[in-house]
Design a protein around this motif. Structure first.
Motif, short mmCIF file in Angstrom:
data_model
loop_
_atom_site.label_atom_id
_atom_site.label_comp_id
_atom_site.label_asym_id
_atom_site.label_seq_id
_atom_site.Cartn_x
_atom_site.Cartn_y
_atom_site.Cartn_z
N GLU A 237 59.65 79.60 24.59
CA GLU A 237 60.89 79.88 25.32
C GLU A 237 62.09 79.24 24.63
O GLU A 237 63.16 79.85 24.51
N LYS A 238 61.90 77.99 24.18
CA LYS A 238 63.01 77.31 23.50
C LYS A 238 63.37 78.00 22.19
O LYS A 238 64.54 78.07 21.80
N ARG A 240 63.24 81.14 21.53
CA ARG A 240 64.01 82.35 21.82
C ARG A 240 65.46 82.01 22.18
O ARG A 240 66.34 82.86 22.09
N GLU A 241 65.69 80.77 22.62
CA GLU A 241 67.06 80.37 22.98
C GLU A 241 67.88 79.95 21.75
O GLU A 241 69.04 80.32 21.61
N LYS A 242 67.25 79.17 20.85
CA LYS A 242 67.99 78.59 19.72
C LYS A 242 67.57 79.12 18.37
O LYS A 242 68.24 78.87 17.37
#
Length: 303
Positions: A237-238, A240-242
Motif C-alpha cells: 500500500e505504501k 502505491r502511495e510514494k
C-alpha cells in the motif's frame, strides 16, 4: 378453540360463562330437590311405596353426580386451555429469545473478526517498527538527496546487475541483483535499501524479499545467508502511495572493508498498457555512519 391463543380478557369471559352454567345447574338441582320434597310429601300423603321413593332418590343422586361431573369437566377444560396457551406462549418467547441471541452472537462474531484482523495488522506493524528502530532514526530519510562521496574512511558503492525478459506485447519482467560493496577503511553497518519507481504505480518487488514473519521462519532453516525483509508492514500500500519500497536485512549486518552484500534474484514485473517508459533507482543508507549513496546505475525500460 384448540390452538387458539386466549387473551387474558377472553379467559376471564369464559370462566364467567362456566360459573354461570354451574349456577344454573345448581338452580336446577335446588328445583329438583324441591320437586322431590314435594313428591315425598305427596307420596307420604298418598302413602307411596318405598320403591317409588327409592327410585326418586336414585334419580336425585344421579342428577347430583351428573352436575358434579360436568363441573369437573368444565374446570378441567379451563385448566387445559390455560396450560396449552402458557406452553405456546413459552415456546414462542423461547424461540424469539433464541433468534435474538443468534443475531447477537453473529454481530459479536463479526465484531471479533474485525478486531482480530486489526489486532494482527497492528501486531505486524509493531513488529516491523521494532525491526526498523535497529536501523533507522526517527528523522525522515531523503534518498533523492543522497550522493556517494568518496572518503578515505567511509566509502561504498552499489550497482544493479539486471536482465529484461519480454513476456508479451505489454508485459516485461526485470530480473536482477543489487550489489553493495564497502571500499572504505571503516566498517559499515545495517544497510537499508530504497527502490524508487517511476511511474509510482509500477512499484512491485518480488523474489527473495519477505515480510518479517516469513523471513524469520526461513532464517531458522537456513542461517548461512542474509535474509532481506520489507521494512513496512503494509509495504504494498505504501509503495502505491510514494512509488518507494524499502528493504533491510533481517538481522544486523556489518560490512568490513572489502566486504560485499547483495539482494539476489529480485524480480520486478512491469505491465504498461500505454507503453510508458519505466525507471527504477536505488539508494543505500547506513544509519549509524550517517552515510548515504545512490546506486551507480538505474534500471530503465523504453518502448
Amino acid at each position: 378453540m384448540q390452538g387458539e391463543k386466549l387473551s387474558y380478557s377472553r379467559l376471564i369471559t369464559r370462566t364467567k360463562y362456566f360459573q354461570e352454567k354451574s349456577l344454573e345447574l345448581e338452580k336446577e338441582l335446588i328445583f329438583a330437590k324441591d320437586q322431590i320434597t314435594s313428591l315425598e310429601k305427596e307420596l307420604s300423603s298418598k302413602k307411596a311405596s318405598d320403591e317409588q321413593i327409592t327410585q326418586l332418590k336414585g334419580e336425585l343422586e344421579n342428577l347430583q353426580h351428573e352436575i358434579e361431573n360436568k363441573t369437573k369437566e368444565n374446570v378441567a377444560k379451563i385448566l387445559e386451555i390455560e396450560k396449552r396457551n402458557v406452553a405456546q406462549s413459552t415456546v414462542k418467547v423461547y424461540e424469539k429469545k433464541v433468534k435474538g441471541y443468534e443475531a447477537l452472537l453473529a454481530d459479536m462474531q463479526i465484531d471479533i473478526n474485525e478486531k482480530d484482523k486489526l489486532l494482527n495488522h497492528l501486531q505486524g506493524k509493531i513488529k516491523n517498527l521494532e525491526k526498523r528502530t535497529k536501523y533507522m532514526t526517527s528523522s525522515a530519510v531523503e534518498p533523492e538527496e543522497s550522493t556517494g562521496t568518496k572518503l578515505d574512511e567511509v566509502y561504498a558503492i552499489a550497482y544493479f546487475n539486471t536482465s529484461i525478459i519480454m513476456s508479451g506485447d505489454q508485459s516485461v519482467i526485470i530480473r536482477g541483483d543489487l550489489q553493495i560493496e564497502n571500499r572504505g577503511a571503516r566498517n559499515l553497518q545495517n544497510p537499508i535499501v530504497c527502490f524508487r519507481f517511476n511511474p509510482i504505480e509500477t512499484a512491485v518487488l518480488k523474489g527473495r524479499i519477505f515480510p518479517i514473519e516469513e523471513a524469520e521462519t526461513r532464517a531458522n532453516s537456513s542461517s548461512d545467508q542474509t535474509h532481506w525483509v520489507f521494512t513496512e508492514h503494509d509495504w504494498l500500500e505504501k509503495s502505491r502511495e510514494k512509488g518507494e519500497i524499502w528493504v533491510a536485512p533481517l538481522h544486523p549486518v556489518t560490512l568490513k572493508p572489502g566486504d560485499q552484500i547483495g539482494i539476489d534474484s529480485f524480480q520486478i514485473p512491469v505491465r504498461s498498457e500505454f507503453k510508458e517508459p519505466v525507471s527504477v533507482e536505488g539508494f543505500v543508507f547506513f544509519q549509524k555512519e550517517n552515510y548515504r549513496i545512490r546506486v551507480s546505475n538505474q534500471i530503465a525500460i523504453s518502448y
